[in-house]
Design a protein around this motif. Structure first.
Motif, short mmCIF file in Angstrom:
data_model
loop_
_atom_site.label_atom_id
_atom_site.label_comp_id
_atom_site.label_asym_id
_atom_site.label_seq_id
_atom_site.Cartn_x
_atom_site.Cartn_y
_atom_site.Cartn_z
N LEU A 1 0.62 -1.16 -0.07
CA LEU A 1 0.11 -0.05 0.02
C LEU A 1 0.90 1.38 -0.10
O LEU A 1 0.69 2.19 -0.80
CB LEU A 1 -0.99 0.07 1.36
N SER A 2 1.59 1.17 0.88
CA SER A 2 2.77 2.72 1.05
C SER A 2 3.44 2.75 -0.25
O SER A 2 3.59 3.92 -0.47
CB SER A 2 3.50 2.44 2.19
N PHE A 3 3.75 1.64 -0.72
CA PHE A 3 4.63 1.91 -2.01
C PHE A 3 4.03 2.42 -3.08
O PHE A 3 4.56 3.23 -3.93
CB PHE A 3 5.31 0.31 -2.31
N ILE A 4 2.66 2.21 -3.09
CA ILE A 4 1.96 2.90 -4.27
C ILE A 4 1.73 4.42 -3.87
O ILE A 4 1.98 5.42 -4.63
CB ILE A 4 0.64 2.06 -4.55
N ASN A 5 1.29 4.60 -2.42
CA ASN A 5 0.76 5.83 -2.01
C ASN A 5 1.85 7.03 -2.19
O ASN A 5 1.65 8.01 -2.28
CB ASN A 5 0.14 5.74 -0.64
N GLU A 6 3.26 6.44 -1.91
CA GLU A 6 4.15 7.32 -1.82
C GLU A 6 4.81 7.65 -3.27
O GLU A 6 5.72 8.51 -3.41
CB GLU A 6 5.57 6.83 -0.82
N GLY A 7 3.91 7.43 -4.12
CA GLY A 7 4.27 7.64 -5.89
C GLY A 7 5.63 6.68 -5.95
O GLY A 7 6.10 6.84 -7.27
N ARG A 8 6.26 5.65 -5.21
CA ARG A 8 7.48 4.96 -5.72
C ARG A 8 7.05 4.02 -6.83
O ARG A 8 7.84 3.81 -7.73
CB ARG A 8 7.78 3.96 -4.64
N TRP A 9 5.78 3.47 -7.13
CA TRP A 9 5.46 2.55 -8.12
C TRP A 9 5.35 3.55 -9.56
O TRP A 9 5.80 2.92 -10.42
CB TRP A 9 4.15 1.79 -7.88
N ASP A 10 4.92 4.68 -9.60
CA ASP A 10 5.01 5.41 -10.54
C ASP A 10 6.22 5.78 -11.09
O ASP A 10 6.39 5.73 -12.44
CB ASP A 10 4.23 6.80 -10.22
N LYS A 11 7.26 5.84 -10.37
CA LYS A 11 8.73 5.94 -10.83
C LYS A 11 9.11 4.90 -11.33
O LYS A 11 9.97 5.00 -12.58
CB LYS A 11 9.59 6.27 -9.59
N VAL A 12 8.85 3.41 -11.07
CA VAL A 12 9.10 2.24 -11.52
C VAL A 12 8.70 2.28 -12.93
O VAL A 12 9.02 1.99 -14.24
CB VAL A 12 8.67 1.30 -10.89
N LEU A 13 7.35 2.56 -13.22
CA LEU A 13 6.51 2.59 -14.41
C LEU A 13 7.09 3.38 -15.39
O LEU A 13 7.03 3.27 -16.57
CB LEU A 13 5.22 2.89 -14.16
#
Length: 335
Positions: free
Chosen positions: A76-88
């Motif tokens: 959950l927090s990995f998504i909410n902190e915008g970290r997943w967007d950086k991977v994409l």
């Protein structure tokens, strides 16, 4: 004029060559928590994540490991902190994404907690779906085990607190001979999601369970930040941390998971490497210093191949009969 046009074409091709070489490099992204994360290596700190060591076991000329796992994060927090967007944003078609959460999803804090069979599964499915939408190949992993030989696991509301403890703060309960699971359905959910979504799956929980159980109660401590007072200079008061890996443990686990990845993705097998030692100034190898690696190699008195990742290095002067070879990767060179 024809000669001039030919020259321009050749010049244009030469300009494209660097980008062509980059395109041939496949990236393995790692997203997850502290068990995989890159660590602070200042002042001789010994904690490492398995994802930090993974590059050592794949040929860096063809496979680049881009580790985005971070201490304390959940699905959950990995998504909410915008970290997943950086991977994409960095992902290109054909890249792989290793997705491993669970240690912090089970914690009670609202900004991290998810439930297996519900919100945890939803987040894992989101990672899989969006990886595919960007042309990537998702690989689900369940969480690695904690070294828990206690019949009843001690209460643990935050693995991150372990870094501030000393040896004397450690749990005093008597340990048995059998490793006891602490993750429950959080280790099952990734397999379920993988089956539903026809996604690659690596059972990291079973792999590390077999590793720790095979080593037994005492020897398994060598994998972790488990030091008595005075044993390790970076933690002079010692520590009993059964969750996080030290340098040795991270490499043992990374090697096993690299093998498991090759079983699931056979094409990776031809890029699998396993040098005797790796030197890397960023802490991904067993050694930060080339001189330390060479000293250790000479002490073995065996033929040794040392992989060097990145940077410029003073080439060591070896004894005449030394059987030490060097493999330079990631642009590493001699001064």
């Amino acid at each position: 004029m024809k000669l001039f046009k030919t020259f321009l074409i050749l010049a244009a091709l030469l300009m494209l060559l660097p980008s062509a070489r980059v395109d041939k490099v496949t990236t393995i992204f790692v997203i997850g928590d502290s068990t995989a994360a890159n660590k602070d290596i200042s002042n001789g700190k010994q904690e490492r994540g398995w994802g930090m060591a993974l590059q050592c076991y794949f040929d860096a000329d063809f496979i680049r490991v881009d580790n985005h796992a971070v201490n304390g994060r959940s699905s959950l927090s990995f998504i909410n902190e915008g970290r997943w967007d950086k991977v994409l944003e960095r992902m290109k078609p054909g890249d792989y994404v290793i997705i491993q959460f669970g240690h912090n999803d089970e914690k009670p804090k609202a900004d991290r907690h998810t439930d297996p069979g519900s919100t945890f599964d939803y987040n894992l499915a989101k990672y899989v779906r969006e990886t595919r939408e960007h042309g990537g190949i998702p690989i689900l992993m369940n969480c690695v085990v904690r070294r828990n030989f206690f019949v009843q696991a001690p209460e643990n509301d935050d693995d991150e607190k372990l870094r501030t403890t000393t040896f004397q703060d450690g749990v005093k309960m008597v340990e048995g001979d059998s490793l006891i699971d602490t993750h429950g359905l959080y280790r099952v959910a990734p397999r379920d999601v993988a089956q539903r979504m026809n996604c690659l799956f690596v059972d990291a929980n079973q792999i590390t369970h077999d590793l720790e159980q095979g080593l037994g109660t005492e020897a398994s401590k060598r994998l972790h930040m488990w030091f008595k007072p005075g044993e390790e200079p970076s933690v002079p008061n010692g520590r009993q941390d059964n969750t996080h890996y030290n340098v040795y443990g991270a490499h043992v686990v990374a090697r096993l998971l690299a093998d498991a990845l090759c079983q699931e993705v056979p094409v990776l097998t031809k890029y699998r490497v396993d040098y005797d030692m790796t030197v890397d100034s960023q802490g991904r190898g067993q050694y930060l210093s080339l001189s330390q690696a060479v000293e250790a190699a000479l002490q073995t008195k065996q033929p040794t191949t040392i992989q060097v990742l990145g940077g410029e290095w003073d080439k060591p002067q070896l004894p005449a009969k030394a059987k030490v070879q060097f493999v330079l990767k990631e642009g590493a060179s001699w001064k």
